[in-house]
Write a protein that holds these residues in place. Structure first.
Motif, PDB file in Angstrom:
ATOM      1  N   SER A   1       0.843  -1.195   0.000  1.00 35.79           N
ATOM      2  CA  SER A   1       0.000   0.000   0.000  1.00 35.79           C
ATOM      3  C   SER A   1       0.877   1.243   0.000  1.00 35.79           C
ATOM      4  CB  SER A   1      -0.949   0.011   1.202  1.00 35.79           C
ATOM      5  OG  SER A   1      -0.215   0.227   2.390  1.00 35.79           O
ATOM      6  N   SER A   2       0.248   2.393  -0.267  1.00 34.27           N
ATOM      7  CA  SER A   2       1.004   3.636  -0.306  1.00 34.27           C
ATOM      8  C   SER A   2       0.098   4.801   0.083  1.00 34.27           C
ATOM      9  CB  SER A   2       1.573   3.875  -1.705  1.00 34.27           C
ATOM     10  OG  SER A   2       0.517   4.122  -2.623  1.00 34.27           O
ATOM     11  N   ASP A   3       0.738   5.868   0.556  1.00 38.01           N
ATOM     12  CA  ASP A   3       0.035   7.110   0.850  1.00 38.01           C
ATOM     13  C   ASP A   3       0.884   8.252   0.293  1.00 38.01           C
ATOM     14  OD1 ASP A   3      -1.555   9.121   1.813  1.00 38.01           O
ATOM     15  OD2 ASP A   3      -0.845   8.945   3.887  1.00 38.01           O
TER      16      ASP A   3
ATOM     17  N   LYS B   1      -2.096   7.091  -2.547  1.00 38.53           N
ATOM     18  CA  LYS B   1      -2.318   5.863  -3.301  1.00 38.53           C
ATOM     19  C   LYS B   1      -1.886   6.054  -4.749  1.00 38.53           C
ATOM     20  CE  LYS B   1      -6.211   3.721  -0.818  1.00 38.53           C
ATOM     21  NZ  LYS B   1      -5.369   3.666   0.351  1.00 38.53           N
TER      22      LYS B   1
END
Ligand code: CU
Length: 177
Positions: free
Chosen positions: A30-32, A34
């Protein structure tokens, strides 16, 4: 017969031996922000989360934030690592448009893993790009062995297993005669 068993064991060990390293690379989960997000304001940080811990160390892990012209916006220096999450600080972004997040991190198994995400800034920011002194570690660089697809390992394992069975059959036939 004993010889046939030994050959099969060798084939089995070869399968395990080749398949294990490929499966052990870290994978981005996952990423922030996205991947492919649309943002009105640039993020102050980028956090990438992997399925396994990332190894720390000076100058080993990099995250970059790059605009369409190749200008960099990540704050220079090592990203922060907390177990399986890597966070980089980001300066104010520039013009609206597509930005790339490039990363290169050291897997738990000791291999580098790199990749790329994108997001779109929908309103102009106030920032200007800074280009870090160290080499661009972002887009396109797929690492020394990071790009090898899983089917290569599977084909290799099948070929080795086939060879082992062939050897076993030959050895068995020879002993009978
Ligand atoms: Cu690996």
């Amino acid at each position: 017969m004993k010889r046939a068993l030994v050959a099969l064991l060798f084939a089995g060990a070869a399968v395990l031996g080749t398949a294990a390293p490929a499966a052990a690379h870290n994978a981005l989960i996952s990423s922030d922000p996205k991947d492919k997000a649309s943002l009105e304001a640039g993020p102050s940080t980028v956090t990438l989360t992997f399925d396994q811990d990332v190894q720390g160390g000076q100058g080993i892990n990099t995250i970059s934030v790059v605009d369409a012209n190749g200008g960099h916006y990540e704050v220079p220096g090592d990203p922060t690592i907390k177990d399986n999450a890597v966070t980089a600080k980001v300066n104010a972004l520039g013009k609206a448009g597509e930005y790339k997040i490039g990363y290169r991190i050291l897997s738990a198994d000791g291999h580098p893993v790199s990749g790329e995400l994108t997001f779109t800034l929908t309103k102009d920011g106030t920032g200007t790009p800074t280009t870090p002194a160290n080499a661009d570690a972002s887009a396109g660089d797929s690492g020394s062995d990071g790009g090898l697809p899983i089917w290569v390992w599977i084909v290799g394992a099948v070929v080795l297993l086939g060879g082992g069975v062939f050897f076993a059959l030959r050895a068995g036939g020879g002993a009978k005669a």
